[in-house]
Design a protein around this motif. Structure first.
Motif, PDB file in Angstrom:
ATOM      1  N   ASP A   1       0.841  -1.187   0.000  1.00  0.00           N
ATOM      2  CA  ASP A   1       0.000   0.000   0.000  1.00  0.00           C
ATOM      3  C   ASP A   1       0.881   1.244   0.000  1.00  0.00           C
ATOM      4  O   ASP A   1       1.690   1.455   0.904  1.00  0.00           O
ATOM      5  CB  ASP A   1      -0.908  -0.027   1.232  1.00  0.00           C
ATOM      6  N   ASP A   2       0.732   2.090  -1.011  1.00  0.00           N
ATOM      7  CA  ASP A   2       1.549   3.291  -1.166  1.00  0.00           C
ATOM      8  C   ASP A   2       0.625   4.483  -1.374  1.00  0.00           C
ATOM      9  O   ASP A   2       0.035   4.640  -2.452  1.00  0.00           O
ATOM     10  CB  ASP A   2       2.495   3.133  -2.359  1.00  0.00           C
ATOM     11  N   PRO A   3       0.461   5.353  -0.369  1.00  0.00           N
ATOM     12  CA  PRO A   3      -0.463   6.493  -0.500  1.00  0.00           C
ATOM     13  C   PRO A   3      -0.147   7.395  -1.688  1.00  0.00           C
ATOM     14  O   PRO A   3      -1.073   7.949  -2.298  1.00  0.00           O
ATOM     15  CB  PRO A   3      -0.275   7.241   0.829  1.00  0.00           C
ATOM     16  N   LYS A   4       1.138   7.526  -2.042  1.00  0.00           N
ATOM     17  CA  LYS A   4       1.487   8.381  -3.177  1.00  0.00           C
ATOM     18  C   LYS A   4       0.991   7.776  -4.485  1.00  0.00           C
ATOM     19  O   LYS A   4       0.454   8.488  -5.346  1.00  0.00           O
ATOM     20  CB  LYS A   4       3.007   8.573  -3.246  1.00  0.00           C
ATOM     21  N   VAL A   5       1.151   6.478  -4.649  1.00  0.00           N
ATOM     22  CA  VAL A   5       0.635   5.820  -5.846  1.00  0.00           C
ATOM     23  C   VAL A   5      -0.885   5.920  -5.886  1.00  0.00           C
ATOM     24  O   VAL A   5      -1.472   6.178  -6.947  1.00  0.00           O
ATOM     25  CB  VAL A   5       1.094   4.349  -5.894  1.00  0.00           C
ATOM     26  N   ALA A   6      -1.540   5.739  -4.731  1.00  0.00           N
ATOM     27  CA  ALA A   6      -2.997   5.842  -4.674  1.00  0.00           C
ATOM     28  C   ALA A   6      -3.455   7.233  -5.098  1.00  0.00           C
ATOM     29  O   ALA A   6      -4.439   7.390  -5.842  1.00  0.00           O
ATOM     30  CB  ALA A   6      -3.489   5.527  -3.266  1.00  0.00           C
ATOM     31  N   ALA A   7      -2.741   8.276  -4.656  1.00  0.00           N
ATOM     32  CA  ALA A   7      -3.110   9.641  -5.026  1.00  0.00           C
ATOM     33  C   ALA A   7      -2.904   9.877  -6.518  1.00  0.00           C
ATOM     34  O   ALA A   7      -3.730  10.533  -7.179  1.00  0.00           O
ATOM     35  CB  ALA A   7      -2.279  10.636  -4.211  1.00  0.00           C
ATOM     36  N   ASP A   8      -1.804   9.341  -7.074  1.00  0.00           N
ATOM     37  CA  ASP A   8      -1.565   9.486  -8.507  1.00  0.00           C
ATOM     38  C   ASP A   8      -2.659   8.802  -9.318  1.00  0.00           C
ATOM     39  O   ASP A   8      -3.125   9.330 -10.346  1.00  0.00           O
ATOM     40  CB  ASP A   8      -0.203   8.887  -8.874  1.00  0.00           C
ATOM     41  N   ILE A   9      -3.073   7.620  -8.883  1.00  0.00           N
ATOM     42  CA  ILE A   9      -4.124   6.889  -9.594  1.00  0.00           C
ATOM     43  C   ILE A   9      -5.428   7.676  -9.559  1.00  0.00           C
ATOM     44  O   ILE A   9      -6.162   7.758 -10.558  1.00  0.00           O
ATOM     45  CB  ILE A   9      -4.290   5.481  -9.009  1.00  0.00           C
ATOM     46  N   ALA A  10      -5.741   8.288  -8.403  1.00  0.00           N
ATOM     47  CA  ALA A  10      -6.954   9.102  -8.303  1.00  0.00           C
ATOM     48  C   ALA A  10      -6.901  10.277  -9.286  1.00  0.00           C
ATOM     49  O   ALA A  10      -7.904  10.616  -9.925  1.00  0.00           O
ATOM     50  CB  ALA A  10      -7.127   9.598  -6.876  1.00  0.00           C
ATOM     51  N   THR A  11      -5.726  10.887  -9.432  1.00  0.00           N
ATOM     52  CA  THR A  11      -5.574  11.988 -10.378  1.00  0.00           C
ATOM     53  C   THR A  11      -5.774  11.513 -11.815  1.00  0.00           C
ATOM     54  O   THR A  11      -6.451  12.175 -12.626  1.00  0.00           O
ATOM     55  CB  THR A  11      -4.180  12.625 -10.235  1.00  0.00           C
ATOM     56  N   LEU A  12      -5.195  10.370 -12.130  1.00  0.00           N
ATOM     57  CA  LEU A  12      -5.349   9.821 -13.476  1.00  0.00           C
ATOM     58  C   LEU A  12      -6.810   9.497 -13.768  1.00  0.00           C
ATOM     59  O   LEU A  12      -7.297   9.717 -14.890  1.00  0.00           O
ATOM     60  CB  LEU A  12      -4.477   8.572 -13.632  1.00  0.00           C
ATOM     61  N   ARG A  13      -7.502   8.963 -12.792  1.00  0.00           N
ATOM     62  CA  ARG A  13      -8.927   8.657 -12.973  1.00  0.00           C
ATOM     63  C   ARG A  13      -9.709   9.921 -13.293  1.00  0.00           C
ATOM     64  O   ARG A  13     -10.604   9.918 -14.151  1.00  0.00           O
ATOM     65  CB  ARG A  13      -9.490   8.002 -11.714  1.00  0.00           C
ATOM     66  N   GLU A  14      -9.403  11.035 -12.609  1.00  0.00           N
ATOM     67  CA  GLU A  14     -10.094  12.295 -12.877  1.00  0.00           C
ATOM     68  C   GLU A  14      -9.846  12.772 -14.307  1.00  0.00           C
ATOM     69  O   GLU A  14     -10.682  13.472 -14.889  1.00  0.00           O
ATOM     70  CB  GLU A  14      -9.617  13.353 -11.877  1.00  0.00           C
ATOM     71  N   ARG A  15      -8.722  12.373 -14.880  1.00  0.00           N
ATOM     72  CA  ARG A  15      -8.403  12.748 -16.264  1.00  0.00           C
ATOM     73  C   ARG A  15      -8.989  11.782 -17.285  1.00  0.00           C
ATOM     74  O   ARG A  15      -8.806  11.954 -18.490  1.00  0.00           O
ATOM     75  CB  ARG A  15      -6.883  12.798 -16.446  1.00  0.00           C
ATOM     76  N   GLY A  16      -9.651  10.740 -16.825  1.00  0.00           N
ATOM     77  CA  GLY A  16     -10.262   9.786 -17.739  1.00  0.00           C
ATOM     78  C   GLY A  16      -9.366   8.633 -18.127  1.00  0.00           C
ATOM     79  O   GLY A  16      -9.654   7.917 -19.096  1.00  0.00           O
ATOM     80  N   VAL A  17      -8.288   8.423 -17.381  1.00  0.00           N
ATOM     81  CA  VAL A  17      -7.379   7.306 -17.654  1.00  0.00           C
ATOM     82  C   VAL A  17      -7.855   6.073 -16.891  1.00  0.00           C
ATOM     83  O   VAL A  17      -8.219   6.158 -15.715  1.00  0.00           O
ATOM     84  CB  VAL A  17      -5.936   7.659 -17.226  1.00  0.00           C
ATOM     85  N   VAL A  18      -7.870   4.918 -17.557  1.00  0.00           N
ATOM     86  CA  VAL A  18      -8.255   3.657 -16.917  1.00  0.00           C
ATOM     87  C   VAL A  18      -6.988   2.920 -16.487  1.00  0.00           C
ATOM     88  O   VAL A  18      -6.113   2.654 -17.316  1.00  0.00           O
ATOM     89  CB  VAL A  18      -9.070   2.765 -17.871  1.00  0.00           C
ATOM     90  N   VAL A  19      -6.895   2.598 -15.199  1.00  0.00           N
ATOM     91  CA  VAL A  19      -5.770   1.836 -14.669  1.00  0.00           C
ATOM     92  C   VAL A  19      -6.218   0.394 -14.486  1.00  0.00           C
ATOM     93  O   VAL A  19      -7.240   0.126 -13.844  1.00  0.00           O
ATOM     94  CB  VAL A  19      -5.268   2.419 -13.337  1.00  0.00           C
ATOM     95  N   VAL A  20      -5.462  -0.540 -15.056  1.00  0.00           N
ATOM     96  CA  VAL A  20      -5.784  -1.970 -15.015  1.00  0.00           C
ATOM     97  C   VAL A  20      -4.646  -2.688 -14.292  1.00  0.00           C
ATOM     98  O   VAL A  20      -3.475  -2.476 -14.625  1.00  0.00           O
ATOM     99  CB  VAL A  20      -5.948  -2.548 -16.435  1.00  0.00           C
TER     100      VAL A  20
END
Length: 404
Positions: free
Chosen positions: A172-191
């Protein structure tokens, strides 16, 4: 930069080679195992005698590609997929910002080759996050490398990434989690993959504990909004023996028998049931969806993916999620979706082929018919009474008169 024609050739090798049931292994099937092909030994030494199971055929990739091309769209066109992995070798169309040089470990090339086989016109962004081959313990996922890769994706929107493939696990990495949340707001799908049963990784024991849920220990698949992918065994196989039970699993894919690319870009075979390869398949299908629906939201694409899978979105399992991905159905099935990705309440239901009773129409003659029925009953009753009384009246008419 490598030419797109190389990716198209890979697509023909991976998807369009026909397999005849019951036939002996063909030359195209006698490929080296991907893990046995290295940059210093390109020929490989292990050839498999068992024909491939055709996982991409099972999930409808050839039909999906044909459907897109018939509509003038090349599969994966104008889509960039970031592969956060050990490095991508030759044989795919690379995007600006990719790492340079030949990687040392086959994993990333195998992942990129699967995506290229499904969406040959997609661009692959190579983000390397593994430790060097000669590091203690061999090549392994670097948590710091993963953090740096996601930081780069956030910092460089000009890379125009639509899909991020993370066939790996970190703590669990809070920085990675925050980056993923930002990408989601931009419409990027993380798989991301939800884990194999035998796994030496941070926070995940190598011994599988039956009934244990790894959703809170396996990341980035465990983060909100990430599409978690598991693998399924071939018919007769034991999926639970190969993958972890993980309630973060959203969808699954078959993997044993996949053809992909080696470090040098030559075809090779993946014979195992592994969530890394299944994750790449789902990323490839998402690339098809993005090329077909360029203006759809990320949530809509994921909804198409899950709502058309082989299972049910409301009855998920820890091993397969909503079921096995279905590429052709995801592209073509009519779905009325809201921007949130959920089906709207006014969605048009699928036509029912069963016979149905037509709706009732107003009966303008109901009153007249009602009176006619009563007059008929009265007339019939009078006639019946006349028939019953007729013999009696007839006898009375023939009786002699009484004497006074």
């Amino acid at each position: 930069m490598l030419l797109r024609s190389a990716a198209l050739a890979v697509s023909a090798t991976l998807v369009l080679t026909p397999l005849v049931a019951g036939a002996p292994a063909q030359a195209a099937d006698r490929l080296p195992e991907c893990s046995g092909v290295s940059a210093t030994q390109p020929s490989g030494s292990t050839l498999l005698d068992v024909p491939a199971h055709g996982p991409l055929e099972q999930i409808g990739v050839p039909q999906a590609q044909q459907w897109l091309r018939a509509r003038g769209t090349q599969p994966g066109a104008k889509v960039t997929v970031a592969v956060v992995d050990s490095g991508v070798g030759a044989g795919v169309t690379r995007a600006a910002g990719s790492a340079e040089g030949t990687p040392e470990y086959f994993h990333g090339s195998a992942v990129a080759g699967i995506i290229a086989g499904i969406a040959p016109s997609a661009r692959i962004l190579d983000l390397r996050v593994y430790s060097p081959e000669d590091s203690p313990g061999g090549p392994q996922v670097s948590a710091a490398g993963v953090r740096s890769a996601f930081d780069g994706l956030v910092a460089h929107p000009e890379w125009d990434v639509s899909i991020v493939n993370a066939s790996l696990e970190i703590g669990d990495d809070p920085k990675v989690a925050a980056d993923i949340a930002t990408l989601r707001e931009r419409g990027v799908v993380v798989v991301a993959s939800t884990g194999n049963r035998v796994q030496q990784a941070s926070g995940v024991p190598s011994a599988y504990v039956g009934g244990e849920d790894f959703a809170t220990r396996y990341f980035p698949a465990g983060y909100d909004g990430v599409v978690g992918v598991s693998a399924v065994a071939p018919p007769g196989g034991d999926t639970a023996a190969a993958v972890l039970a993980n309630s973060a699993t959203d969808i699954s894919a078959p993997t044993a028998g996949l053809r992909t690319l080696s470090l040098l870009g030559s075809p090779c075979l993946l014979s195992d049931v592994a969530t890394s390869w299944a994750t790449a398949e789902v990323s490839g299908v998402l690339a098809l969806l993005r090329s077909a629906y360029p203006h759809a939201s990320a949530a809509e694409l994921v909804a198409r993916l899950e709502d058309t899978a082989s299972g049910r979105t409301d009855v998920r399992t820890d091993f397969a999620g909503a079921g096995i991905v279905q590429a052709y159905q995801a592209l073509t099935r009519p779905l009325t979706l809201m921007p949130s990705g959920r089906q709207s309440t006014d969605a048009v239901a699928a036509p029912d082929d069963r016979a149905s009773v037509p709706p009732a129409r107003p009966d303008v003659l109901a009153g007249t018919r009602h009176l006619s029925v009563w007059w008929g009953l009265l007339g019939g009753g009078a006639l019946l009474l006349a028939l019953v009384l007729r013999p009696v009246l007839s006898r009375r008419g023939r009786m002699p008169p009484r004497r006074p």
